[in-house]
Design a protein around this motif. Structure first.
Motif, PDB file in Angstrom:
ATOM      1  N   SER A 139       1.734  -3.814   3.839  1.00  0.00           N
ATOM      2  CA  SER A 139       0.465  -4.381   3.391  1.00  0.00           C
ATOM      3  C   SER A 139       0.368  -4.491   1.875  1.00  0.00           C
ATOM      4  N   VAL A 140       1.177  -3.765   1.144  1.00  0.00           N
ATOM      5  CA  VAL A 140       1.092  -3.769  -0.321  1.00  0.00           C
ATOM      6  C   VAL A 140       1.650  -5.066  -0.908  1.00  0.00           C
ATOM      7  N   VAL A 141       2.652  -5.620  -0.261  1.00  0.00           N
ATOM      8  CA  VAL A 141       3.432  -6.700  -0.874  1.00  0.00           C
ATOM      9  C   VAL A 141       3.316  -8.038  -0.149  1.00  0.00           C
ATOM     10  N   GLN A 142       2.359  -8.169   0.747  1.00  0.00           N
ATOM     11  CA  GLN A 142       2.258  -9.441   1.480  1.00  0.00           C
ATOM     12  C   GLN A 142       2.046 -10.616   0.531  1.00  0.00           C
ATOM     13  N   GLU A 143       1.170 -10.432  -0.463  1.00  0.00           N
ATOM     14  CA  GLU A 143       0.845 -11.570  -1.324  1.00  0.00           C
ATOM     15  C   GLU A 143       2.035 -11.968  -2.198  1.00  0.00           C
ATOM     16  N   ILE A 144       2.684 -11.009  -2.852  1.00  0.00           N
ATOM     17  CA  ILE A 144       3.798 -11.391  -3.725  1.00  0.00           C
ATOM     18  C   ILE A 144       4.972 -11.937  -2.909  1.00  0.00           C
ATOM     19  N   THR A 145       5.165 -11.417  -1.698  1.00  0.00           N
ATOM     20  CA  THR A 145       6.236 -11.950  -0.858  1.00  0.00           C
ATOM     21  C   THR A 145       5.986 -13.425  -0.545  1.00  0.00           C
ATOM     22  N   ALA A 146       4.749 -13.744  -0.201  1.00  0.00           N
ATOM     23  CA  ALA A 146       4.405 -15.150   0.077  1.00  0.00           C
ATOM     24  C   ALA A 146       4.577 -15.998  -1.180  1.00  0.00           C
ATOM     25  N   ASN A 147       4.144 -15.487  -2.326  1.00  0.00           N
ATOM     26  CA  ASN A 147       4.256 -16.280  -3.553  1.00  0.00           C
ATOM     27  C   ASN A 147       5.703 -16.474  -3.994  1.00  0.00           C
ATOM     28  N   VAL A 148       6.540 -15.483  -3.773  1.00  0.00           N
ATOM     29  CA  VAL A 148       7.968 -15.625  -4.099  1.00  0.00           C
ATOM     30  C   VAL A 148       8.609 -16.695  -3.209  1.00  0.00           C
ATOM     31  N   LEU A 149       8.307 -16.658  -1.921  1.00  0.00           N
ATOM     32  CA  LEU A 149       8.874 -17.666  -1.018  1.00  0.00           C
ATOM     33  C   LEU A 149       8.413 -19.063  -1.412  1.00  0.00           C
ATOM     34  N   LEU A 150       7.123 -19.213  -1.728  1.00  0.00           N
ATOM     35  CA  LEU A 150       6.604 -20.525  -2.143  1.00  0.00           C
ATOM     36  C   LEU A 150       7.249 -20.979  -3.454  1.00  0.00           C
ATOM     37  N   ALA A 151       7.381 -20.069  -4.406  1.00  0.00           N
ATOM     38  CA  ALA A 151       7.960 -20.443  -5.705  1.00  0.00           C
ATOM     39  C   ALA A 151       9.428 -20.834  -5.556  1.00  0.00           C
ATOM     40  N   ALA A 152      10.141 -20.130  -4.693  1.00  0.00           N
ATOM     41  CA  ALA A 152      11.577 -20.387  -4.551  1.00  0.00           C
ATOM     42  C   ALA A 152      11.863 -21.651  -3.747  1.00  0.00           C
ATOM     43  N   GLY A 153      10.875 -22.112  -2.967  1.00  0.00           N
ATOM     44  CA  GLY A 153      11.062 -23.344  -2.219  1.00  0.00           C
ATOM     45  C   GLY A 153      10.978 -23.190  -0.713  1.00  0.00           C
ATOM     46  N   ALA A 154      10.680 -21.984  -0.233  1.00  0.00           N
ATOM     47  CA  ALA A 154      10.537 -21.751   1.201  1.00  0.00           C
ATOM     48  C   ALA A 154       9.054 -21.745   1.570  1.00  0.00           C
ATOM     49  N   SER A 155       8.774 -21.451   2.838  1.00  0.00           N
ATOM     50  CA  SER A 155       7.397 -21.467   3.334  1.00  0.00           C
ATOM     51  C   SER A 155       7.162 -20.156   4.086  1.00  0.00           C
ATOM     52  N   PRO A 156       6.106 -19.396   3.744  1.00  0.00           N
ATOM     53  CA  PRO A 156       5.883 -18.110   4.394  1.00  0.00           C
ATOM     54  C   PRO A 156       4.854 -18.186   5.513  1.00  0.00           C
ATOM     55  N   VAL A 157       4.996 -17.331   6.507  1.00  0.00           N
ATOM     56  CA  VAL A 157       3.912 -17.057   7.450  1.00  0.00           C
ATOM     57  C   VAL A 157       3.928 -15.555   7.703  1.00  0.00           C
ATOM     58  N   MET A 158       2.751 -14.908   7.651  1.00  0.00           N
ATOM     59  CA  MET A 158       2.680 -13.450   7.631  1.00  0.00           C
ATOM     60  C   MET A 158       1.952 -12.884   8.858  1.00  0.00           C
ATOM     61  N   ALA A 159       1.683 -13.693   9.868  1.00  0.00           N
ATOM     62  CA  ALA A 159       0.925 -13.226  11.038  1.00  0.00           C
ATOM     63  C   ALA A 159       1.652 -12.073  11.703  1.00  0.00           C
ATOM     64  N   ASP A 160       0.999 -10.907  11.800  1.00  0.00           N
ATOM     65  CA  ASP A 160       1.718  -9.707  12.224  1.00  0.00           C
ATOM     66  C   ASP A 160       1.085  -8.985  13.393  1.00  0.00           C
ATOM     67  N   SER A 161       0.182  -9.644  14.109  1.00  0.00           N
ATOM     68  CA  SER A 161      -0.404  -8.985  15.277  1.00  0.00           C
ATOM     69  C   SER A 161       0.549  -9.069  16.465  1.00  0.00           C
ATOM     70  N   PRO A 162       0.695  -7.963  17.222  1.00  0.00           N
ATOM     71  CA  PRO A 162       1.528  -8.016  18.427  1.00  0.00           C
ATOM     72  C   PRO A 162       1.081  -9.117  19.393  1.00  0.00           C
ATOM     73  N   LEU A 163      -0.196  -9.504  19.325  1.00  0.00           N
ATOM     74  CA  LEU A 163      -0.724 -10.518  20.229  1.00  0.00           C
ATOM     75  C   LEU A 163      -0.215 -11.919  19.901  1.00  0.00           C
ATOM     76  N   GLU A 164       0.316 -12.102  18.699  1.00  0.00           N
ATOM     77  CA  GLU A 164       0.679 -13.452  18.257  1.00  0.00           C
ATOM     78  C   GLU A 164       2.127 -13.582  17.827  1.00  0.00           C
ATOM     79  N   VAL A 165       2.799 -12.450  17.661  1.00  0.00           N
ATOM     80  CA  VAL A 165       4.054 -12.471  16.925  1.00  0.00           C
ATOM     81  C   VAL A 165       5.130 -13.299  17.620  1.00  0.00           C
ATOM     82  N   GLU A 166       5.142 -13.300  18.940  1.00  0.00           N
ATOM     83  CA  GLU A 166       6.182 -14.063  19.632  1.00  0.00           C
ATOM     84  C   GLU A 166       6.043 -15.563  19.344  1.00  0.00           C
TER      85      GLU A 166
END
Lengths: 272, 272, 272
Positions: free
Chosen positions: C31-58
């Protein structure tokens, strides 16, 4: 250059009003963007509170001026809290904004989001894919980014505006803002807003802030939120073309921008 | 200009000591500010760990040098983890800091926070409204921002210091730091700290870091934490007057500031 | 100056490929690094998705191109979600990266992390202490920072590479990247990366992005991720020596850096 008309003449007034009233916005939002959402509200002149436990949400919602519901990282607990916050808002005629992040990508959130349409959100804000999915069109999102263009969501936005009686905003290179009796196209911003996580989610929070200004027309308030964010994006894009420093400059510009500057940096045109 | 006396002569020493010892601070804090709290601790010279699951908290707390308890987004699980961390700290005489964010705004967190006073926090840090509410005064918060001024919390701070035996810090334009036998007023910082989310919460973490320096006097350690944050705020405010770039410059200044510069940028006066 | 050979000739191609393919990376992270991880992926050229509920993860994992598993703040729910995401990845031969944050510091996460070795992570990334603990060496972490140097993790990295059949990366002043049949040492970056929370965790996400480039060799992809992050660190360190502005400049450089510049800023040497 801004076109003339009601919308462009009132949103500079609303930008000034936001700072005067400093509305308290209760944000039930996803875990990725809590910090930037709070910082955007603070920079723009509002006040955030992010308490999201079902055990506390009624007390916080009852003290807030406006509420944001964002479905980015839903859990059973967070959806319970959202339902309570919406009921609290509706019981006291407070504005609430629905940001249907990721609708269509997973059944759990999709069913929850459909169920909220009968609770009459004051405004709905999303990208084109999300607005089309919320309107029942058969579009499937891969993640949380839009795969469709804004004009292609025109019918979906109208359908949702008529069904809910609220304002529907479709964010993109040009923003579309639709009420049952009015449609506006807003040109502003920068493509770099897509390279910083949470700028759209924070716009949802700012929309709730603008809607809670006493006496504000809902359609104009939604325009003002988008104009404030877009004008700040244009100012930031003059300083940098890279996402790290753009994020910083954009927060600065949300705080610095004069209402008249917003007017000069945004073009709004009404159709119908 | 700093006044003379024990407090001002020792806090530059403590600022240097923090970087030498690099204490490990275990932060049980709200979800909005985890990242900035970690970055503030790293910039200032300490080391953060944020593991907050009840399943792990005893192991992490037992390895930490100091502990932060912040009630910004409480859940049943997070309060369980906090109780365990506090018991672990007290069993080994480690310092722990209580930051009663949002007390008075919701019953769940308010009752929990009252219950912690018997566990003798080494220090309590909050804004004036929070300190008054924690002392049992009938003040009701709207959200998480203070509605009261710092001098108005003087009696409440004294009452809490005497009841807990710890140090009580009231943050504001002027900070008040109260121990059972000593009161200090600290002038420094910038109003822009209020426009960046988490600066106060991060100060709570930094207070735990300073309290864990071997041999540090508790009252002086709390002053040093506030002086470090305030001096960095003053340095940042010379570079920018907008919140996005202020946040960046403040983190830089927490890292760059020399102990002697802290001394020159902060005024501390003792009363009684 | 970069040495010649396969690794250095291919990673500039991969940096260009990442931006062309813009892979979707599903991040199950702390939970500490979700935002910077997403911003690093966006800056580098990838696309992030962070949905982490067991109900949705599959559903999200099945749409992603690569998956990150990071154990920084584990809960029963998050570990359930991680197990489902890994099964989904393995069922469709998608790459997944294991970042064993904090292994050895608490039993709950340690046992979980050991259990994942039989699920064949495509790559493992950690600091020297974490890689040694994951390999079963008797090292006990205090928090989440490494207490050991990179060369001391050479045997552990080899053991893990042979056991899992994957690539093992040890991050530090010099990075070590080990496959069953190849070892590479990568020199780049800046010590300031250690003073910004989440840079290592975000590197884990970027590793998953590189591994998901169609046709990429796994060892070269892991080198490319470390080279991209390290080159950006070198560029940022030329602009500033303080952590707040370094974080901003690093995100900018992740976005700006040309593939050929990466090549000039990174030295890679193979042994064996």
């Amino acid at each position: 250059m801004a076109s003339s008309g009601l919308s462009t003449s009132t949103f500079p007034v609303l930008v000034a009003s936001l700072r005067e009233h400093a509305p308290l916005v209760h944000c039930l939002t996803n875990s990725v963007v809590q910090e930037i959402t709070a910082n955007v509200l603070l920079a723009a002149g509002a006040s955030p509170v992010m308490a999201d436990s079902p055990l506390e949400v009624e007390e916080f919602a009852s003290k807030a001026d406006g509420i944001l519901i964002n479905s980015g990282t839903p859990t059973r607990d967070s959806l319970d809290a959202m339902r309570t916050a919406i009921a609290t808002a509706n019981a006291s005629n407070k504005p609430w904004v629905l940001d249907p992040v990721g609708i269509g990508a997973a059944r759990f959130r999709t069913e929850f989001l459909y169920s909220l349409l009968d609770s009459h959100p004051t405004a709905i804000r999303g990208n084109a894919s999300e607005i089309r999915a919320l309107a029942g069109e058969d579009v499937v999102g891969k993640g949380v980014d839009s795969l469709h263009d804004v004009p292609g969501a025109f019918n979906a936005a109208h359908l949702l505006a008529e069904r809910t009686g609220g304002v529907v905003a479709v964010s993109g290179p040009v923003d579309l803002i639709v009420s049952p009796s009015r449609s506006s196209w807003l040109t502003s911003g920068s493509g770099l807003l897509q390279r910083v996580v949470g700028t759209g989610c924070a716009l949802g929070g700012l929309t709730a802030a603008y809607l809670s200004i006493p006496g504000a027309n809902a359609h104009s308030a939604v325009i003002a939120a988008h104009a404030h964010v877009g004008a700040a994006g244009q100012i930031a894009a003059r300083k940098t073309m890279s996402p790290g420093s753009f994020r910083v400059a954009w927060l600065d510009a949300l705080y610095e921008v004069c209402p008249d500057m917003v007017h000069d940096l945004v073009n709004v045109e009404d159709t119908q």
